[in-house]
Design a protein around this motif. Structure first.
Motif, PDB file in Angstrom:
ATOM      1  N   GLU A  22      32.887  50.471  37.210  1.00 43.54           N
ATOM      2  CA  GLU A  22      33.197  49.267  37.966  1.00 43.54           C
ATOM      3  C   GLU A  22      34.010  48.309  37.101  1.00 43.54           C
ATOM      4  O   GLU A  22      35.004  47.741  37.556  1.00 43.54           O
ATOM      5  CB  GLU A  22      31.918  48.584  38.428  1.00 43.54           C
ATOM      6  N   ASP A  23      33.597  48.170  35.843  1.00 43.60           N
ATOM      7  CA  ASP A  23      34.340  47.305  34.923  1.00 43.60           C
ATOM      8  C   ASP A  23      35.761  47.802  34.760  1.00 43.60           C
ATOM      9  O   ASP A  23      36.710  47.005  34.727  1.00 43.60           O
ATOM     10  CB  ASP A  23      33.657  47.257  33.548  1.00 43.60           C
ATOM     11  N   LYS A  25      37.510  49.468  36.913  1.00 42.27           N
ATOM     12  CA  LYS A  25      38.269  49.184  38.149  1.00 42.27           C
ATOM     13  C   LYS A  25      38.645  47.706  38.215  1.00 42.27           C
ATOM     14  O   LYS A  25      39.763  47.351  38.616  1.00 42.27           O
ATOM     15  CB  LYS A  25      37.441  49.558  39.381  1.00 42.27           C
ATOM     16  N   VAL A  26      37.709  46.858  37.813  1.00 43.07           N
ATOM     17  CA  VAL A  26      38.005  45.415  37.825  1.00 43.07           C
ATOM     18  C   VAL A  26      39.148  45.111  36.861  1.00 43.07           C
ATOM     19  O   VAL A  26      40.067  44.354  37.193  1.00 43.07           O
ATOM     20  CB  VAL A  26      36.734  44.596  37.458  1.00 43.07           C
ATOM     21  N   PHE A  29      42.415  46.245  38.286  1.00 38.25           N
ATOM     22  CA  PHE A  29      42.854  45.325  39.327  1.00 38.25           C
ATOM     23  C   PHE A  29      43.435  44.051  38.704  1.00 38.25           C
ATOM     24  O   PHE A  29      44.517  43.594  39.096  1.00 38.25           O
ATOM     25  CB  PHE A  29      41.672  44.990  40.245  1.00 38.25           C
ATOM     26  N   LEU A  30      42.730  43.486  37.727  1.00 34.44           N
ATOM     27  CA  LEU A  30      43.191  42.230  37.114  1.00 34.44           C
ATOM     28  C   LEU A  30      44.509  42.434  36.359  1.00 34.44           C
ATOM     29  O   LEU A  30      45.387  41.568  36.393  1.00 34.44           O
ATOM     30  CB  LEU A  30      42.119  41.668  36.180  1.00 34.44           C
ATOM     31  N   PHE A 208      42.016  47.240  44.585  1.00 28.29           N
ATOM     32  CA  PHE A 208      41.225  46.306  45.389  1.00 28.29           C
ATOM     33  C   PHE A 208      40.386  47.062  46.419  1.00 28.29           C
ATOM     34  O   PHE A 208      39.194  46.765  46.613  1.00 28.29           O
ATOM     35  CB  PHE A 208      42.168  45.310  46.074  1.00 28.29           C
ATOM     36  N   LEU A 211      37.462  48.728  44.746  1.00 29.83           N
ATOM     37  CA  LEU A 211      36.424  47.742  44.392  1.00 29.83           C
ATOM     38  C   LEU A 211      35.632  47.314  45.620  1.00 29.83           C
ATOM     39  O   LEU A 211      34.403  47.189  45.587  1.00 29.83           O
ATOM     40  CB  LEU A 211      37.078  46.507  43.761  1.00 29.83           C
TER      41      LEU A 211
ATOM     42  N   LEU B 103      37.969  38.535  46.447  1.00 32.86           N
ATOM     43  CA  LEU B 103      37.191  39.002  45.295  1.00 32.86           C
ATOM     44  C   LEU B 103      36.762  37.845  44.398  1.00 32.86           C
ATOM     45  O   LEU B 103      35.778  37.946  43.686  1.00 32.86           O
ATOM     46  CB  LEU B 103      38.014  39.976  44.468  1.00 32.86           C
TER      47      LEU B 103
END
Lengths: 221, 114
Positions: A22-23, A25-26, A29-30, A208, A211, B103
């Motif tokens: 998850e981290d 993927k975040v 995305f960022l 996105f 996520l 988000l």
């Protein structure tokens, strides 16, 4: 005892692995969000340069010579096009298309892609590096013919590009201001930025969506 | 392209302009006389054509048909909102960024904490 603590904290039943995913993927995305904003900023500067050059050309050539009235006069097909490659990651609903640009494709040759122009440029530069060693060995005599062929094909590509560029400028008359030529280059650069923006946008939306799905699965569980 | 005259002129110089035998173009020049209906029709036409991969639209024009732009969710053609001469790019109005802003909203953070 400390080692045991580390072991137990690093893999508590696989949940740690999920959090790492998850981290990741975040972060992805960022990163794409940051790149998207940076590229848009760069595009703004390039476009500003292009508008300035168009305005200068209009000032020197006259408003009647650079106006939208001239644009719809004759049938023409786009010399610069985009190619789309659709790739599917995971489920069919997550399509992540990638975009590429093909600049100044000659209408006679069909799709003479910019990729081919890049390859000819790479061969040219490798030929230049060989020139430093010219005369030191007979090997380079046999490559001369090959180099001449490469030179010929790259010059044909260059002349095709030049022809297509001139055709594009000819809408505004035979003699055009150098500012208009400069504007053409600026907007070509803007197109390169646009392709990158389209790709990063696609990547951002894909990250996105992943996520969002993960968050939904978490809520359900 | 759906943009003002200078932007369309510039991109046409770069070779992306297409005029077919029926004099249909792959661009729409928007000026003070262009109606919102004409912009909407052009947007719908360009997003349904198979020979168009990217639709460039000036952000201030996209704001005139915001509902249509925000409700578009196909991957191809990609809709890119670009700045114009008189209206600089504003990330707050970008439809892609509006979609992902969720988000970072307080609601999503609060639901994560629960």
């Amino acid at each position: 005892m400390e080692e045991d603590d580390r072991c137990s904290s690093s893999n508590p039943g696989g949940i740690g692995q999920e959090e790492e995913d998850e981290d990741g993927k975040v972060l992805r995305f960022l990163d794409s969000l940051d790149t998207y904003l940076t590229l848009l900023d760069s595009l703004s500067s390039t476009l500003r340069q292009g508008w300035f050059e168009v305005a200068s050309a209009r000032h020197s050539m006259g408003s009647s010579r650079i106006s939208s009235v001239l644009l719809d006069q004759k049938v023409q097909s786009a010399a610069t096009t985009f190619q789309v490659r659709k790739s599917i990651h995971g489920s069919p609903s997550e399509s992540c298309p990638s975009f590429a640009i093909s600049k100044w494709a000659s209408s006679r040759d069909g799709k003479c892609s910019f990729g081919e122009l890049e390859v000819s440029h790479v061969r040219k530069t490798s030929k230049n590096s060989e020139l430093r060693h010219r005369g030191s060995s007979n090997f380079y005599d046999t490559t001369e013919e090959h180099d001449l062929t490469i030179n010929a094909s790259s010059s044909i590509s260059d002349s095709n590009v030049h022809q297509e560029r001139s055709k594009s400028l000819s809408v505004f008359g035979t003699l055009v201001s150098p500012r208009l030529r400069a504007a053409q280059v600026s907007f070509e650069t803007a197109l390169d930025a646009i392709v990158e923006i389209a790709n990063i946008r696609s990547s951002m939306l894909s990250a996105f969506t992943q996520l969002q799905q993960q968050m939904k699965e978490k809520d359900l569980s | 392209m759906i943009a003002d005259e200078d932007t369309v002129t510039g991109f046409l110089l770069a070779g992306v302009g297409n005029v077919d035998l029926r004099r249909k173009t792959n661009y729409l020049i928007v000026d003070s006389k262009t109606t919102v209906k004409a912009i909407e029709d052009a947007f719908k036409e360009f997003t349904s054509r198979e020979d168009i991969a990217v639709v460039l639209i000036s952000q201030y024009i996209a704001s005139m048909i915001r509902f249509l732009v925000d409700s578009y969710n196909k991957p191809v053609p990609a809709i890119l909102e670009i700045p114009s001469k008189d209206h600089p790019y504003d990330p707050a109005h970008d439809s892609v960024l509006s979609r992902v802003r969720y988000l970072f909203s307080a609601e999503s953070v609060a639901s994560g904490r629960r």
